[in-house]
Design a protein around this motif. Structure first.
Motif, short mmCIF file in Angstrom:
data_model
loop_
_atom_site.label_atom_id
_atom_site.label_comp_id
_atom_site.label_asym_id
_atom_site.label_seq_id
_atom_site.Cartn_x
_atom_site.Cartn_y
_atom_site.Cartn_z
N ALA A 89 64.32 15.06 62.35
CA ALA A 89 63.03 15.21 61.70
C ALA A 89 61.94 15.28 62.75
N MET A 90 61.05 16.28 62.63
CA MET A 90 59.95 16.43 63.58
C MET A 90 58.67 15.84 63.03
N LEU A 91 58.61 15.64 61.73
CA LEU A 91 57.44 15.06 61.08
C LEU A 91 57.88 13.94 60.17
N CYS A 92 57.04 13.00 59.99
CA CYS A 92 57.34 11.94 59.03
C CYS A 92 56.87 12.40 57.66
N GLY A 93 57.68 12.21 56.66
CA GLY A 93 57.31 12.56 55.30
C GLY A 93 57.60 14.01 54.98
N SER A 94 57.12 14.43 53.83
CA SER A 94 57.33 15.80 53.38
C SER A 94 56.14 16.21 52.54
N VAL A 95 56.01 17.50 52.29
CA VAL A 95 54.93 18.01 51.45
C VAL A 95 55.53 18.73 50.26
N LYS A 96 54.78 18.76 49.19
CA LYS A 96 55.25 19.43 47.98
C LYS A 96 54.82 20.89 48.03
N TYR A 97 55.73 21.80 47.71
CA TYR A 97 55.47 23.24 47.68
C TYR A 97 55.91 23.75 46.31
N THR A 98 54.97 24.41 45.61
CA THR A 98 55.28 24.94 44.29
C THR A 98 55.46 26.44 44.40
N TYR A 99 56.55 26.95 43.86
CA TYR A 99 56.76 28.38 43.85
C TYR A 99 56.82 28.88 42.41
N VAL A 100 56.33 30.09 42.24
CA VAL A 100 56.25 30.70 40.90
C VAL A 100 56.87 32.09 40.96
N SER A 101 57.32 32.57 39.80
CA SER A 101 57.86 33.92 39.75
C SER A 101 56.72 34.92 39.93
N ARG A 102 57.02 36.11 40.43
CA ARG A 102 55.99 37.12 40.69
C ARG A 102 55.43 37.66 39.38
N ALA A 103 54.11 37.66 39.30
CA ALA A 103 53.42 38.19 38.11
C ALA A 103 53.39 39.71 38.17
N ARG A 104 53.18 40.33 37.02
CA ARG A 104 53.02 41.79 36.93
C ARG A 104 51.77 42.09 36.12
N VAL A 105 51.00 43.08 36.55
CA VAL A 105 49.85 43.53 35.77
C VAL A 105 50.27 44.79 35.01
N LEU A 106 49.85 44.86 33.74
CA LEU A 106 50.26 45.97 32.89
C LEU A 106 49.10 46.80 32.38
N ALA A 107 47.93 46.18 32.18
CA ALA A 107 46.77 46.92 31.65
C ALA A 107 45.50 46.20 32.06
N VAL A 108 44.40 46.97 32.11
CA VAL A 108 43.08 46.40 32.39
C VAL A 108 42.09 47.02 31.41
N ARG A 109 41.22 46.19 30.83
CA ARG A 109 40.21 46.64 29.88
C ARG A 109 38.89 45.96 30.19
N PRO A 110 37.78 46.66 30.23
CA PRO A 110 37.67 48.10 30.07
C PRO A 110 38.21 48.81 31.29
N SER A 111 38.53 50.08 31.14
CA SER A 111 39.07 50.85 32.25
C SER A 111 37.98 51.65 32.97
N ALA A 112 36.72 51.44 32.57
CA ALA A 112 35.60 52.12 33.23
C ALA A 112 34.41 51.16 33.28
N ALA A 113 33.56 51.34 34.30
CA ALA A 113 32.38 50.51 34.47
C ALA A 113 31.27 51.35 35.09
N VAL A 114 30.03 50.98 34.81
CA VAL A 114 28.87 51.67 35.38
C VAL A 114 28.67 51.15 36.81
N MET A 115 28.44 52.09 37.75
CA MET A 115 28.22 51.72 39.14
C MET A 115 27.07 50.72 39.25
N GLY A 116 27.24 49.74 40.12
CA GLY A 116 26.21 48.76 40.38
C GLY A 116 26.14 47.62 39.38
N ARG A 117 26.98 47.64 38.36
CA ARG A 117 26.97 46.57 37.35
C ARG A 117 28.32 45.86 37.34
N SER A 118 28.26 44.57 37.41
CA SER A 118 29.48 43.77 37.32
C SER A 118 29.80 43.54 35.84
#
Length: 147
Positions: A19-48
């Motif tokens: 052991a090079m370090l005392c103790g351990s750290v917790k690491y959480t892993y998750v499955s890879r997400a996928r994006v399928l759609a975004v709405r709205p699909s258009a926006a006016v320039m300069g406006r969030s």
């Protein structure tokens, strides 16, 4: 399908298992997400605007419901990261950056700010539409005239 999460304790060891370090750290892993759609699909320039990204396996972590949304202009010029919110394992919302250039932007989502989805969903940024004229410019009070 919901995201798959699991945690492990990580420990750093030397080449002979010492052991090079005392103790351990917790690491959480998750499955890879996928994006399928975004709405709205258009926006006016300069406006969030708030956009809704739908997909699968967005991680709904116990300690926080925040994610990072990365906006990249498809004409080059780098990317902008903004905070988003996970509402469920299939829905995230985030603000568009209010792009000042016309063209398309790609949005991707990450739960750790490093590993992003790879769906390439686009939002079209366009100039504001303005009504210049109406023909005919008059009609009967009762309505019914096509313009």
């Amino acid at each position: 399908a919901d995201s798959v999460m699991s945690s492990v304790n990580l420990r750093l060891e030397g080449s002979r298992g010492a052991a090079m370090l005392c103790g351990s750290v917790k690491y959480t892993y998750v499955s890879r997400a996928r994006v399928l759609a975004v709405r709205p699909s258009a926006a006016v320039m300069g406006r969030s605007v708030e956009v809704t990204v739908t997909g699968t396996r967005f991680p709904v972590l116990r300690s926080t419901a925040a994610v990072s949304c990365r906006w990249s202009h498809n004409g080059g010029g780098g990317s902008t990261d903004v905070e988003g919110r996970v509402w469920s394992s299939t829905m995230v919302t985030c603000q568009s950056p209010g792009e000042e250039r016309e063209g398309t932007m790609t949005v991707e989502v990450s739960s750790n700010g490093v590993d992003y989805t790879r769906g390439g969903l686009e939002v079209w940024c366009h100039g504001e539409a303005r009504l210049a004229a109406v023909r005919p410019s008059t009609g009967p009070e009762a309505g019914g005239t096509e313009v």
